[in-house]
Design an enzyme around this catalytic site. Structure first.
Site, PDB file in Angstrom:
ATOM      1  N   GLY A 140       0.804  -1.212   0.000  1.00 14.37           N
ATOM      2  CA  GLY A 140       0.000   0.000   0.000  1.00 14.37           C
ATOM      3  C   GLY A 140       0.836   1.260   0.000  1.00 14.37           C
ATOM      4  N   THR A 141       1.957   1.236   0.701  1.00 13.34           N
ATOM      5  CA  THR A 141       2.804   2.430   0.772  1.00 13.34           C
ATOM      6  C   THR A 141       3.332   2.799  -0.611  1.00 13.34           C
ATOM      7  OG1 THR A 141       3.452   2.176   3.084  1.00 13.34           O
ATOM      8  CG2 THR A 141       5.004   3.314   1.643  1.00 13.34           C
TER       9      THR A 141
ATOM     10  N   SER B 296      -3.438  -2.887  -0.100  1.00 10.85           N
ATOM     11  CA  SER B 296      -2.307  -3.642   0.428  1.00 10.85           C
ATOM     12  C   SER B 296      -2.727  -5.093   0.639  1.00 10.85           C
ATOM     13  CB  SER B 296      -1.832  -3.039   1.752  1.00 10.85           C
ATOM     14  OG  SER B 296      -0.803  -3.810   2.321  1.00 10.85           O
TER      15      SER B 296
ATOM     16  N   HIS C 174      -1.473  -7.591   2.603  1.00  6.43           N
ATOM     17  CA  HIS C 174      -1.456  -8.272   3.898  1.00  6.43           C
ATOM     18  C   HIS C 174      -2.590  -7.847   4.819  1.00  6.43           C
ATOM     19  CE1 HIS C 174       0.479  -5.240   6.724  1.00  6.43           C
ATOM     20  NE2 HIS C 174       0.707  -4.673   5.562  1.00  6.43           N
TER      21      HIS C 174
ATOM     22  N   THR D  35      11.306  -6.944 -12.301  1.00  6.15           N
ATOM     23  CA  THR D  35      10.694  -8.257 -12.529  1.00  6.15           C
ATOM     24  C   THR D  35       9.488  -8.446 -11.624  1.00  6.15           C
ATOM     25  OG1 THR D  35      12.839  -9.178 -13.121  1.00  6.15           O
ATOM     26  CG2 THR D  35      11.100 -10.738 -12.515  1.00  6.15           C
TER      27      THR D  35
ATOM     28  N   CYS E 215       2.332   1.686  11.712  1.00  5.16           N
ATOM     29  CA  CYS E 215       3.371   2.423  10.982  1.00  5.16           C
ATOM     30  C   CYS E 215       3.976   3.528  11.834  1.00  5.16           C
ATOM     31  CB  CYS E 215       2.784   3.017   9.709  1.00  5.16           C
ATOM     32  SG  CYS E 215       2.221   1.744   8.556  1.00  5.16           S
TER      33      CYS E 215
END
Length: 427
Positions: free
Chosen positions: A69-70, A232, A234, A270, A358
């Site tokens: 997400g960041t 995100s 997770h 990649t 965070c």
């Protein structure tokens, strides 16, 4: 152990592990390779993109896989702002809300410090809601009165950036606007369709951070009206290290990572095939049960809130009472050390947090709570309980009882803050 910190992360679902496993083992090809193994990998990542697009109601070509997400937030805010200003140097303003995740707030500050953008921050009320009329006025430049008349071609150095007043369009100097869908600390859900409509009416691309909303709220980008949206993995049962950016076709975006031109040139490097498959699988699983799960969790969440307010004297719910994520209940405990309560709860096998993961380790009070008008000493008493999709009423009843016992124990030990702090919450 009762885990009530799902806003920080969630376990990887078994179905997700099974879906991604082949691309970590025998199907390990590089999607850019022009042989059978590479072509299988390329097909897998495009199928994952199609599956994610089905959940978001968009074209697969409008999705870019990221590391989380960041990165998606950074790419949206910086990329759109830089690209739009390159098209028109007068687009030198970025608009965000006062309660954004650091991925947006720090990106905006970077644009200010390094590239000279002006950043306008939209305030929120005591329930963490953005007022759409305030948002619209901020986009328009903050002026409440009609723009003053000016002779044609006059450049007075004022806010119209040298344009004649008759040619000035409110919001035309804004490169991008961003307001998060649902707040990660207090759970308040914004009226994104209304805010996006205001931005679109002024020709401003609108981005929303939907990291906490994913799995709980509708993500259909046409219904939301957004031009960009971040997710995100997770937070929805995929591994850490994968995310997604939706970018509406036609919205310009300058890439932040340069190289081989993967992801249609927006994110070179990649591709992580296994994690892209994992994210798409997790999104599909979450969406398939989202409505019924959200309804059930709302009921147990509300029971938990009522129980905490009943059992813990002085506890104050933060965020909007009803316009909140099904999965978040957050409180301030004026007069009591939130950190001490947090540690005591962990000793009692209740795992929660004092706010955003965070910002963990910081001694500063939550910027979200202070933006809501909560006094700094009270903001430091905050606790956030956030739930996974399998949370039970029994677990939350246990947690409420243990919270009451922990608060009583901490206060008895004399670690409480000055009682005057109880009078410092906004009305």
């Amino acid at each position: 152990m009762i885990f009530l910190d799902a806003a920080a992360t969630t376990p990887v679902r078994r179905e997700v592990i099974e879906a991604m496993f082949p691309y970590l083992t025998n199907q390990f090809g590089n999607p850019s390779s022009h042989h059978e193994l590479g072509e299988r990998a390329a097909l897998a990542i495009e199928n994952a993109r199609e599956d994610a697009a089905t959940v978001l109601g968009c074209h697969a070509a409008e999705l870019t896989f990221t590391s989380g997400g960041t990165e998606a937030d950074n790419l949206a805010l910086k990329g759109i702002a830089l690209a739009r200003r390159a098209e028109d140097p007068r687009r030198n303003r970025v608009v965000i809300s006062a309660i954004e995740h650091p991925a947006i707030a720090e990106s905006a500050d970077y644009l200010r410090r390094v590239h000279g953008f002006t950043v306008d921050v939209v305030p929120v009320g005591p329930d963490a809601l953005v007022d759409p009329s305030v948002f619209a006025r901020t986009l328009a430049g903050g002026a409440d009165a009609p723009l003053p008349a000016a002779p044609e071609d006059k450049d007075d150095g004022g806010p119209h950036h040298g344009l004649p007043a008759a040619a000035w369009v409110p919001g035309s100097d804004v490169a991008v606007a961003s307001v998060m869908y649902a707040n990660n600390e207090v759970g308040t859900v914004q009226d994104i369709p209304v805010l996006a409509t205001a931005a679109r009416g002024m020709g401003v691309p609108f981005h929303t951070d939907a990291v906490q909303a994913a799995g709980w709220l509708r993500l259909n980008v046409e219904e939301l009206g957004v031009d960009a949206l971040s997710i995100s993995g997770h937070k929805v049962g995929a591994p850490k290290g994968v995310g997604l950016l939706y970018l509406r076709g036609g919205v310009p975006c300058e890439p932040l990572v340069h190289g081989g031109g993967q992801e249609r040139g927006l994110r070179s490097g990649t591709e992580n095939v296994a994690f892209a498959v994992a994210l798409a699988t997790a999104l599909g699983l979450s969406e398939s049960s989202r409505g019924a799960t959200a309804d059930r969790v709302i009921a147990v969440r509300d029971g938990f809130i009522d129980k905490v307010l009943q059992l813990v004297p002085g506890a104050v719910l933060t965020g909007h009472r009803t316009r909140r994520l099904p999965s978040v209940a957050s409180f301030c405990l004026p007069g009591t050390s939130g950190e001490s309560v947090l540690l005591d709860l962990e000793r009692r096998n209740i795992l929660c947090s004092s706010g955003s993961a965070c910002a963990a380790g910081s001694d500063e009070p939550s910027e979200v709570l202070t933006a809501m008008g909560v006094e700094r000493t009270v903001a430091q008493t905050a606790l956030r309980f956030s739930f996974g999709q399998d949370v039970s009423a029994a677990d939350l009843a246990t947690a409420a009882g243990q919270l009451a016992a922990a608060v009583e124990g901490v206060q008895r030990l004399g670690t409480q803050q000055p009682r005057a702090a109880q009078e410092q919450l906004p009305g």
